[in-house]
Write an enzyme that holds these catalytic residues in place. Structure first.
Site, PDB file in Angstrom:
ATOM      1  N   GLU A 288       0.875  -1.187   0.000  1.00 24.74           N
ATOM      2  CA  GLU A 288       0.000   0.000   0.000  1.00 24.74           C
ATOM      3  C   GLU A 288       0.900   1.221   0.000  1.00 24.74           C
ATOM      4  O   GLU A 288       1.742   1.369   0.880  1.00 24.74           O
ATOM      5  CB  GLU A 288      -0.929  -0.039   1.215  1.00 24.74           C
ATOM      6  CG  GLU A 288      -1.933  -1.173   1.141  1.00 24.74           C
ATOM      7  CD  GLU A 288      -2.694  -1.208  -0.175  1.00 24.74           C
ATOM      8  OE1 GLU A 288      -3.211  -0.165  -0.606  1.00 24.74           O
ATOM      9  OE2 GLU A 288      -2.736  -2.289  -0.815  1.00 24.74           O
ATOM     10  N   CYS A 322      -1.685   9.375   3.790  1.00 20.95           N
ATOM     11  CA  CYS A 322      -1.714   8.951   2.380  1.00 20.95           C
ATOM     12  C   CYS A 322      -3.006   9.445   1.742  1.00 20.95           C
ATOM     13  O   CYS A 322      -3.090   9.652   0.544  1.00 20.95           O
ATOM     14  CB  CYS A 322      -1.595   7.446   2.285  1.00 20.95           C
ATOM     15  SG  CYS A 322      -2.829   6.592   3.258  1.00 20.95           S
TER      16      CYS A 322
HETATM   17  P1  NAD Z   1       8.862   4.647   3.466  1.00 23.05           P
HETATM   18  O1  NAD Z   1       8.617   3.965   2.172  1.00 23.05           O
HETATM   19  O2  NAD Z   1      10.014   5.558   3.571  1.00 23.05           O
HETATM   20  O3  NAD Z   1       9.066   3.561   4.625  1.00 23.05           O
HETATM   21  C1  NAD Z   1       8.087   2.569   4.878  1.00 23.05           C
HETATM   22  C2  NAD Z   1       8.756   1.395   5.570  1.00 23.05           C
HETATM   23  O4  NAD Z   1       9.673   0.774   4.662  1.00 23.05           O
HETATM   24  C3  NAD Z   1       9.578   1.787   6.797  1.00 23.05           C
HETATM   25  O5  NAD Z   1       9.394   0.798   7.788  1.00 23.05           O
HETATM   26  C4  NAD Z   1      10.988   1.756   6.274  1.00 23.05           C
HETATM   27  O6  NAD Z   1      11.964   1.523   7.270  1.00 23.05           O
HETATM   28  C5  NAD Z   1      10.925   0.593   5.298  1.00 23.05           C
HETATM   29  N1  NAD Z   1      11.956   0.553   4.260  1.00 23.05           N
HETATM   30  C6  NAD Z   1      12.635   1.587   3.717  1.00 23.05           C
HETATM   31  N2  NAD Z   1      13.492   1.126   2.763  1.00 23.05           N
HETATM   32  C7  NAD Z   1      13.312  -0.214   2.693  1.00 23.05           C
HETATM   33  C8  NAD Z   1      13.882  -1.239   1.898  1.00 23.05           C
HETATM   34  N3  NAD Z   1      14.794  -0.995   0.967  1.00 23.05           N
HETATM   35  N4  NAD Z   1      13.457  -2.509   2.089  1.00 23.05           N
HETATM   36  C9  NAD Z   1      12.511  -2.791   3.021  1.00 23.05           C
HETATM   37  N5  NAD Z   1      11.955  -1.857   3.810  1.00 23.05           N
HETATM   38  C10 NAD Z   1      12.347  -0.586   3.646  1.00 23.05           C
HETATM   39  O7  NAD Z   1       7.488   5.363   3.849  1.00 23.05           O
HETATM   40  P2  NAD Z   1       7.180   6.256   5.122  1.00 23.05           P
HETATM   41  O8  NAD Z   1       7.892   7.547   4.979  1.00 23.05           O
HETATM   42  O9  NAD Z   1       7.359   5.458   6.368  1.00 23.05           O
HETATM   43  O10 NAD Z   1       5.611   6.477   4.969  1.00 23.05           O
HETATM   44  C11 NAD Z   1       5.057   7.473   4.181  1.00 23.05           C
HETATM   45  C12 NAD Z   1       4.519   6.878   2.899  1.00 23.05           C
HETATM   46  O11 NAD Z   1       3.610   5.851   3.196  1.00 23.05           O
HETATM   47  C13 NAD Z   1       3.744   7.892   2.057  1.00 23.05           C
HETATM   48  O12 NAD Z   1       4.099   7.712   0.707  1.00 23.05           O
HETATM   49  C14 NAD Z   1       2.296   7.499   2.288  1.00 23.05           C
HETATM   50  O13 NAD Z   1       1.416   7.867   1.257  1.00 23.05           O
HETATM   51  C15 NAD Z   1       2.413   6.020   2.428  1.00 23.05           C
HETATM   52  N6  NAD Z   1       1.290   5.445   3.146  1.00 23.05           N
HETATM   53  C16 NAD Z   1       0.376   4.742   2.437  1.00 23.05           C
HETATM   54  C17 NAD Z   1      -0.729   4.213   3.070  1.00 23.05           C
HETATM   55  C18 NAD Z   1      -1.755   3.417   2.316  1.00 23.05           C
HETATM   56  O14 NAD Z   1      -2.580   2.769   2.952  1.00 23.05           O
HETATM   57  N7  NAD Z   1      -1.744   3.457   1.012  1.00 23.05           N
HETATM   58  C19 NAD Z   1      -0.892   4.398   4.449  1.00 23.05           C
HETATM   59  C20 NAD Z   1       0.068   5.129   5.136  1.00 23.05           C
HETATM   60  C21 NAD Z   1       1.156   5.649   4.487  1.00 23.05           C
END
Ligand code: NAD
Length: 518
Positions: A288, A322
């Site tokens: 997501e 989001c």
């Molecule tokens: P992010 O992608 O930076 O991080 C998300 C998670 O992924 C964190 O736990 C992070 O440590 C991990 N991560 C980072 N690099 C990785 C890798 N290479 N391999 C595996 N894991 C890795 O996102 P964020 O800043 O935590 O959250 C914000 C984003 O999330 C926004 O884009 C928002 O729209 C989205 N979001 C979407 C929803 C939805 O339901 N669609 C809900 C909430 C947030």
């Protein structure tokens, strides 16, 4: 097992003095007893500490230490996946009712301690009282909703009778899940993703976002207290780019449940599709991702209500949802009136530290998010007319003032790219059909609303506004578990519909059993 029907956890009424008092006490308790702690990780039922730790600070008051967390490595992540794999054999054979019992108990315990968790959210991720309360209520909802769904999924599924055979189809779990949540709903989304996988009979490795490990650690402790065997929920902290990446790529990882940015989601999609030596399945991915969500305002509508909804959706939790409205697309016939309604509403937003009651707007999550938002604000100054905001707030934390640009082109950068901060672009549409075209002109498809009294326009938008969560005459944030199953189209992700009746299927596989009889 007799269980009640699902009901959403009510939000706390902070106009009541007793609720305000209880929340203040919880804030004090978290300050006195929780902040500053060094939290361990948990692998294979054992407490684990790394060679180094990393600090978490309050984004609204940078001098306040939230906690110290273990900085684990790829090697630790590998062991965690292996330990989760070892625990799968027993956990996958437990009765669904036993698992459901643990999670119903956990929901009740979280309900009893809800203000403590919400208080932690105020300090750790800059949520106001109401936003924090909503996050905690949603976490309670996820635990109960998925528990009740699991009972349904564990019943024999309907199959067509055939003479001379006894046929059944049952759902069984998949294996080890890598659970990788974001920081912006660090309790609800984290707990929901983890609970769904565990209830389905899988074992997991949970790695919270590095901005929000504290509330995750509190929840993991609560789950253990409520009887969840430690071996089935492995908890590790450390950089996503190393620890998270190792979880994703391990051959024993059977599925990945990710919520976060598009870029990381696509990276995981790529890596998860590579079959590792010795891997005997195709990994399943639930991802997501981001959004660029719009509210479309028609000429025939309640314009005051539309302006209220746009401001609430754009600036709730500082635009770090989001589902946040980052584009108001407004019919030319009411455009000037609508634009004039926005600044007075934004001026009324109380900016300040979210632990103070009555504040409606806190800090951004970290320095990187603030820098990125300020860059978009600079771009916006070239791409539109600054109506209000446009600057930083107090430097005691990562504050950015709520910012609105009018007269923005539909293809401008601030109309197209996810900012994930308090920046709203107002776009003029020639007519309703043109507005709908603009609403669909991004690579995302998460949430969207229309404000209209025109039945034909409503019908047109229902058919053609291409988003996973579509709303009419209301804001585009605030999805409720059970009522608004949540997930987006296109680059917003795999449309998993969290909090919906199909969600658990993604963590299960169906087995058909046919026996010849007679
Ligand atoms: P992010 O992608 O930076 O991080 C998300 C998670 O992924 C964190 O736990 C992070 O440590 C991990 N991560 C980072 N690099 C990785 C890798 N290479 N391999 C595996 N894991 C890795 O996102 P964020 O800043 O935590 O959250 C914000 C984003 O999330 C926004 O884009 C928002 O729209 C989205 N979001 C979407 C929803 C939805 O339901 N669609 C809900 C909430 C947030």
């Amino acid at each position: 097992m007799q269980l009640p029907d699902f009901r959403n956890e009510p939000f706390t009424d902070f106009s009541r003095p007793d609720n305000r008092e209880a929340f203040q006490q919880a804030l004090q308790k978290i300050q006195n007893e929780v902040l500053g702690r060094t939290w361990p990780c948990w692998i294979g039922g054992e407490e684990v500490r790394g060679d180094t730790t990393f600090d978490g600070h309050d984004p609204g008051e940078l001098t306040r230490l939230i906690g110290k967390y273990q900085k684990l490595t790829e090697a630790d992540a590998t062991v965690a996946v292996e330990k989760a794999h070892a625990a799968f054999r027993d956990w996958s054979q437990t009765d669904a009712e036993y698992r459901v019992g643990i999670f119903m108990r956990a929901a009740q315990t979280l309900r009893e301690r809800k203000h403590e968790f919400s208080a932690m959210l105020c300090y750790e991720v800059g949520k106001t009282w109401a936003e924090a309360d909503g996050d905690t209520a949603e976490a309670i909802d996820f635990l109960e909703y998925y528990a009740l769904q699991m009972l349904k999924m564990s019943q024999p599924q309907p199959v067509t009778p055939v003479a001379g055979e006894r046929n059944q189809m049952v759902y069984i779990p998949l294996g080890v899940g890598a659970i990788i949540p974001p920081w912006n709903f660090p309790l609800a989304i984290m707990a929901g993703m983890t609970a769904a996988a565990l209830l389905a009979g899988n074992t997991v490795v949970l790695k919270p976002a590095s901005q929000s490990p504290g509330v995750a650690a509190m929840w993991v402790d609560l789950m253990y207290e409520c009887g969840l065997p430690k071996q089935v929920l492995n908890f590790i902290t450390g950089p996503g780019s190393s620890v998270g990446a190792a979880m994703v790529q391990h051959k024993l990882t059977r599925f990945i449940s990710f919520t976060g940015s598009k870029d990381v989601g696509l990276w995981i999609f790529d890596k998860a599709s590579k079959v590792q030596p010795g891997q005997i399945w195709m990994k399943r991915l639930v991802a997501e991702m981001g959004g660029k969500d719009s509210i479309l305002v028609d000429a025939e509508c309640d314009l005051e209500a539309a302006a209220d909804a746009v401001v609430a959706s754009a600036f709730g939790y500082q635009g770090q949802k989001c589902s946040a409205c980052s584009r108001a697309i407004v019919h030319a016939g009411v455009y000037d009136r609508f634009v004039a309604m926005i600044p007075p509403r934004v001026e009324r937003i109380q900016v300040g530290h979210p632990s103070e009651q009555g504040k409606g707007f806190g800090p951004m999550i970290d320095g990187a998010a603030k820098r990125k938002t300020m860059e978009y604000i600079e771009a916006g100054k070239k791409e539109g007319r600054l109506l209000i905001g446009g600057g930083e707030g107090s430097t005691s934390g990562y504050y950015v003032m709520p910012t609105v640009f009018a007269d923005v082109a539909p293809d401008a950068r601030i109309s197209q790219e996810e900012i994930f901060g308090p920046v709203l672009a107002i776009i003029k549409a020639n007519d309703f059909a043109h507005g709908l075209e603009i609403a669909n002109n991004t690579e995302y498809g998460l949430t969207g609303s229309v404000f209209t009294h025109n039945p034909a326009h409503k019908e047109m938008a229902v058919r053609h506004f291409h988003v996973g969560n579509f709303y009419i005459n209301r804001k585009c944030t605030g999805a409720l578990v059970g009522a608004h199953p949540f997930g987006g189209f296109n680059m917003s992700g795999t449309d998993s519909k969290a909090g919906g009746p199909d969600y658990l299927l993604q963590f299960l596989q169906a087995k058909t059993i046919s026996e010849k009889i007679g």
